[in-house]
Motif scaffolding. Structure first.
Motif, mmCIF file in Angstrom:
data_model
loop_
_atom_site.group_PDB
_atom_site.id
_atom_site.type_symbol
_atom_site.label_atom_id
_atom_site.label_comp_id
_atom_site.label_asym_id
_atom_site.label_seq_id
_atom_site.Cartn_x
_atom_site.Cartn_y
_atom_site.Cartn_z
ATOM 1 N N PHE A 30 0.837 -1.200 0.000
ATOM 2 C CA PHE A 30 0.000 0.000 0.000
ATOM 3 C C PHE A 30 0.875 1.254 0.000
ATOM 4 O O PHE A 30 0.644 2.198 -0.757
ATOM 5 C CB PHE A 30 -0.920 0.033 1.222
ATOM 6 N N ILE A 31 1.873 1.263 0.850
ATOM 7 C CA ILE A 31 2.769 2.421 0.933
ATOM 8 C C ILE A 31 3.520 2.603 -0.380
ATOM 9 O O ILE A 31 3.643 3.725 -0.890
ATOM 10 C CB ILE A 31 3.725 2.275 2.130
ATOM 11 N N TRP A 32 4.014 1.495 -0.942
ATOM 12 C CA TRP A 32 4.732 1.558 -2.211
ATOM 13 C C TRP A 32 3.815 2.097 -3.312
ATOM 14 O O TRP A 32 4.228 2.911 -4.132
ATOM 15 C CB TRP A 32 5.257 0.188 -2.574
ATOM 16 N N GLY A 33 2.561 1.649 -3.319
ATOM 17 C CA GLY A 33 1.619 2.134 -4.325
ATOM 18 C C GLY A 33 1.367 3.627 -4.205
ATOM 19 O O GLY A 33 1.345 4.347 -5.210
ATOM 20 N N LEU A 34 1.191 4.108 -2.981
ATOM 21 C CA LEU A 34 0.966 5.548 -2.789
ATOM 22 C C LEU A 34 2.197 6.368 -3.154
ATOM 23 O O LEU A 34 2.101 7.400 -3.820
ATOM 24 C CB LEU A 34 0.571 5.825 -1.343
ATOM 25 N N LEU A 35 3.361 5.900 -2.717
ATOM 26 C CA LEU A 35 4.592 6.623 -3.054
ATOM 27 C C LEU A 35 4.886 6.566 -4.545
ATOM 28 O O LEU A 35 5.421 7.523 -5.116
ATOM 29 C CB LEU A 35 5.765 6.068 -2.251
ATOM 30 N N GLY A 36 4.512 5.469 -5.193
ATOM 31 C CA GLY A 36 4.679 5.365 -6.646
ATOM 32 C C GLY A 36 3.761 6.317 -7.392
ATOM 33 O O GLY A 36 4.143 6.886 -8.419
ATOM 34 N N LEU A 37 2.549 6.507 -6.878
ATOM 35 C CA LEU A 37 1.636 7.472 -7.508
ATOM 36 C C LEU A 37 2.153 8.899 -7.384
ATOM 37 O O LEU A 37 1.933 9.729 -8.267
ATOM 38 C CB LEU A 37 0.250 7.373 -6.873
ATOM 39 N N LEU A 38 2.824 9.182 -6.274
ATOM 40 C CA LEU A 38 3.381 10.517 -6.069
ATOM 41 C C LEU A 38 4.701 10.726 -6.802
ATOM 42 O O LEU A 38 5.211 11.839 -6.856
ATOM 43 C CB LEU A 38 3.581 10.773 -4.569
ATOM 44 N N GLY A 39 5.262 9.652 -7.338
ATOM 45 C CA GLY A 39 6.517 9.754 -8.077
ATOM 46 C C GLY A 39 7.755 9.773 -7.198
ATOM 47 O O GLY A 39 8.840 10.120 -7.660
ATOM 48 N N LEU A 40 7.613 9.397 -5.941
ATOM 49 C CA LEU A 40 8.757 9.401 -5.029
ATOM 50 C C LEU A 40 9.605 8.142 -5.148
ATOM 51 O O LEU A 40 10.791 8.164 -4.828
ATOM 52 C CB LEU A 40 8.274 9.571 -3.582
ATOM 53 N N VAL A 41 9.001 7.058 -5.587
ATOM 54 C CA VAL A 41 9.707 5.792 -5.824
ATOM 55 C C VAL A 41 9.222 5.250 -7.159
ATOM 56 O O VAL A 41 8.180 5.667 -7.665
ATOM 57 C CB VAL A 41 9.440 4.760 -4.696
ATOM 58 N N PRO A 42 9.968 4.322 -7.767
ATOM 59 C CA PRO A 42 9.468 3.729 -9.017
ATOM 60 C C PRO A 42 8.141 3.007 -8.771
ATOM 61 O O PRO A 42 7.965 2.341 -7.748
ATOM 62 C CB PRO A 42 10.546 2.720 -9.409
#
Length: 75
Positions: A30-42
């Motif tokens: 979930f965290i990875w998905g949110l951070l990926g949507l924000l462009g902070l991680v791949p």
């Protein structure tokens, strides 16, 4: 009578532990998905590809199912 309540309390603690374990399994995705949507991680699509997105989705679904079993109150 005390023995049955002791077993019930232990089983309830085990179920709650299993519920938290399930949430712990699902939370990183979930965290990875949110951070990926924000462009902070791949994003997961960049890492796994279209057909490989089933891997994190499956792990997340398994974690949520385990959490649902652990937090289910059938008393």
């Amino acid at each position: 009578m005390k023995k049955s309540t002791d077993i019930t309390n232990r089983l309830r603690k085990v179920r709650v532990f299993i519920g938290w374990l399930g949430l712990l399994i699902a939370t990183p995705f979930f965290i990875w998905g949110l951070l990926g949507l924000l462009g902070l991680v791949p994003s997961m699509l960049q890492v796994f590809g279209i057909s490989g997105i089933r891997i994190p989705a499956s792990i997340t679904i398994i974690g949520l199912l385990v959490a649902a079993i652990g937090f289910w109150d059938y008393d």
